[in-house]
Design a protein around this motif. Structure first.
Motif, PDB file in Angstrom:
ATOM      1  N   THR A  68      11.747 -27.703  26.183  1.00 16.85           N
ATOM      2  CA  THR A  68      10.374 -27.412  26.552  1.00 16.85           C
ATOM      3  C   THR A  68       9.236 -27.090  25.042  1.00 16.85           C
ATOM      4  O   THR A  68       9.767 -26.737  24.477  1.00 16.85           O
ATOM      5  N   LYS A 115      -2.021 -28.817  31.475  1.00 21.18           N
ATOM      6  CA  LYS A 115      -1.170 -29.216  32.362  1.00 21.18           C
ATOM      7  C   LYS A 115       0.327 -29.355  32.046  1.00 21.18           C
ATOM      8  O   LYS A 115       0.793 -28.735  32.893  1.00 21.18           O
ATOM      9  N   ALA A 166       3.360 -27.036  33.655  1.00 15.84           N
ATOM     10  CA  ALA A 166       5.193 -27.925  33.885  1.00 15.84           C
ATOM     11  C   ALA A 166       6.580 -27.053  32.781  1.00 15.84           C
ATOM     12  O   ALA A 166       6.912 -26.580  33.938  1.00 15.84           O
ATOM     13  N   ASP A 201      10.973 -31.017  39.884  1.00 18.47           N
ATOM     14  CA  ASP A 201      10.100 -31.157  39.458  1.00 18.47           C
ATOM     15  C   ASP A 201       9.470 -31.115  38.808  1.00 18.47           C
ATOM     16  O   ASP A 201       8.000 -31.485  37.825  1.00 18.47           O
ATOM     17  N   ALA A 202       9.160 -28.935  37.893  1.00 17.46           N
ATOM     18  CA  ALA A 202       8.511 -29.727  36.823  1.00 17.46           C
ATOM     19  C   ALA A 202       8.983 -30.893  36.123  1.00 17.46           C
ATOM     20  O   ALA A 202       7.683 -30.107  34.708  1.00 17.46           O
ATOM     21  N   GLY A 207       7.350 -33.352  36.158  1.00 21.05           N
ATOM     22  CA  GLY A 207       5.558 -33.162  35.623  1.00 21.05           C
ATOM     23  C   GLY A 207       5.141 -32.641  34.191  1.00 21.05           C
ATOM     24  O   GLY A 207       4.705 -33.925  33.350  1.00 21.05           O
ATOM     25  N   ILE A 208       6.284 -32.057  33.495  1.00 25.62           N
ATOM     26  CA  ILE A 208       6.415 -32.606  31.557  1.00 25.62           C
ATOM     27  C   ILE A 208       6.716 -33.851  31.246  1.00 25.62           C
ATOM     28  O   ILE A 208       5.557 -34.880  29.725  1.00 25.62           O
ATOM     29  N   HIS A 217       3.321 -35.783  32.066  1.00 25.91           N
ATOM     30  CA  HIS A 217       2.313 -35.476  30.482  1.00 25.91           C
ATOM     31  C   HIS A 217       2.540 -35.434  29.080  1.00 25.91           C
ATOM     32  O   HIS A 217       0.882 -36.377  28.274  1.00 25.91           O
TER      33      HIS A 217
END
Length: 505
Positions: free
Chosen positions: A14, A336, A340, A398-399, A402-403, A406
């Protein structure tokens, strides 16, 4: 009395784009793909008149590229001059040599200075070797009609030649084309060379430091010199996460303030290099490093889609341009994305803690989920601990979604393929496979390798499925260890006396 050091390649899980600016964090995993540097004296004996020499010799050998470069190192001002024919320069190793020798001159006591000068007069013989995982052998495998499987990669000799396409059809030599897999080869190579040289010259003792977690002084010295050499060779100050993971292994990283390297960038003519190095070593290195690695029973997989690599600098440039042209929208998207990223980090840390506290439940859930698709995971809950584990697994997924969302949005707005359509299809298919927790594009995204994090033994099923998608699963896995002192030349299985690591007092 050779010294052999190695440093790992990286996968940025990340923090893509965000990690360029403080105080945003990124999760970086170090891998089992390693770069090795072997440093030994070029000459066994000193000639009687060597005390009057103004220059010493440095030889750099890169067997995988069939290259050898000879340099003259000025013993007065530490300038390095390439005297070999052709343009086989390696700016990363050149900066590493100059800064390591300057660090030795700047920091060693008077009684160690004599042995340092003697070592320098004997010349430096440096060999660099990178694990096959840093380079793409996909074309090589396809040209021979072999299947796109990890077995085909495993059958290659270690440190295989990477001088593909070295000859044009008309027989004229051209520059070898080297395709990379995006594991940060220049950072791993620079770090390995810096570590080997600093240990060889007596600036650090990696033999003792690698067993101590508390005192990282010597590792910190390797880090500072490697970051500086890498930035100067690149011609810009990057976020430095790749060098940091090459030194320290897997961790959560927040970048240093770029100004800390400014004295090296503007190294005024006339300022002796040892003084510049001393200033950098004493500088306010404000990067942050927090312990992090994947939770137990999880495997990092990398797959090479074969669509060719992407240029990270040009993609970063496009995103920065978009940030300037649409500050409001870009700030919202980046906020956002940051949320995430934090959510994924939180869930993975929660899973590590649950594994520590409730191992039997944790192992039971991971084993069950490894053979099931996500929608069946919740059915594996037998008690509150198992419920917490499944909740964290689903939260991590879920995270990740989201990553990806975005990152995709950001790419569309900036007009660059951060998650191209071909990658989206592949990642969606991967995330729907049994036992897959996460899938995404590492770092800045694009057409480089994709990653997946799998549960238990589900990895082999994923690599087989990838093969049907025309994706070559690499042999890379997470290995949380950073820079390491090796006992022998990695090309030889047996340790001989000539290549065992010796600490020079």
């Amino acid at each position: 009395m050779a010294v052999v050091a190695s440093a790992p390649g990286k996968v940025l899980l990340t923090g893509g784009y965000l990690i360029l600016d403080r105080p945003n964090a990124g999760l970086v995993l170090s891998t089992n793909a390693r770069f090795f540097a072997i440093v030994k004296p070029l000459y066994d004996h000193l000639k009687p008149d060597s005390w009057a020499w103004k220059w010493t010799d440095v030889k750099l050998t890169s067997p995988q590229l069939s290259r050898e470069s000879i340099y003259k190192l000025s013993l007065k001002d530490l300038t390095l001059e390439n005297v070999s024919s052709g343009d086989s320069r390696n700016p990363f190793v050149e900066q590493a040599v100059q800064y390591c020798v300057a660090a030795a001159r700047a920091t060693l006591d008077k009684d160690k200075k004599d042995s340092l000068e003697k070592l320098l007069l004997q010349g430096l013989d440096i060999t660099i070797l990178g694990s096959n995982d840093f380079y793409s052998y996909r074309n090589y495998i396809e040209a021979r009609g072999l299947p796109l499987t990890p077995d085909a990669l495993a059958a290659l000799p270690a440190f295989a030649s990477i001088t593909f396409n070295a000859e044009e059809s008309n027989g004229e030599n051209c520059k070898p084309e080297v395709a990379k897999t995006g594991l940060g080869s220049s950072a791993a190579m620079t770090t390995a060379v810096v570590a080997a040289l600093l240990h060889y010259l007596g600036v650090v003792n990696l033999a003792s430091v690698l067993h101590q977690e508390k005192d990282t002084t010597d590792l910190d010295t390797v880090h500072v010199i490697a970051q500086t050499a890498h930035c100067l060779a690149q011609g810009k100050v990057g976020s430095g996460f790749d060098v940091s993971s090459a030194v320290y292994g897997s961790h959560r990283y927040v970048r240093f303030s770029p100004e800390v390297i400014s004295s090296a960038q503007v190294a005024v003519m006339g300022t002796p290099l040892p003084e510049v190095v001393l200033e950098i070593l004493k500088g306010k290195w404000d990067h942050e490093r927090t312990k992090f690695c994947l939770p137990p029973l999880m495997t990092l997989l990398l797959g090479e889609p074969g669509t060719g690599g992407s240029s990270t600098p040009s993609m970063v440039g496009a995103v920065k341009k978009w940030q300037k042209s649409d500050p409001e929208k870009s700030l919202d998207t980046l906020r956002k994305l940051s949320e995430a990223n934090s959510a994924l980090e939180t869930q993975l840390n929660t899973l590590s803690k649950l594994a520590e506290k409730h191992w039997d439940d944790y192992k039971c859930v991971i084993d069950s989920c490894s053979i099931l698709k996500t929608d069946k995971w919740i059915e594996q809950v037998g008690n509150p601990n198992q419920q917490a584990i499944v909740k964290a697994l689903l939260g991590a997924r879920d995270a990740m979604l989201g990553i990806r969302f975005h990152m995709h949005q950001m790419g569309e707005a900036a007009g660059v393929p951060i998650e191209p359509e071909s990658q989206t299809k592949l990642l969606d298919a991967t995330m729907s496979m049994e036992g897959v927790l996460l899938a995404g594009v590492p770092g800045a995204g694009g057409f480089d390798a994709v990653f997946a994090v799998t549960l238990g033994d589900s990895g082999s099923h994923v690599t087989k499925s990838w093969s049907s998608f025309n994706v070559l699963a690499l042999l890379v896995r997470e290995d949380p260890h950073g820079v390491s002192l090796e006992s022998a030349d990695p090309r030889t299985k047996e340790i001989t006396s000539s290549i065992s690591s010796v600490h020079i007092d």
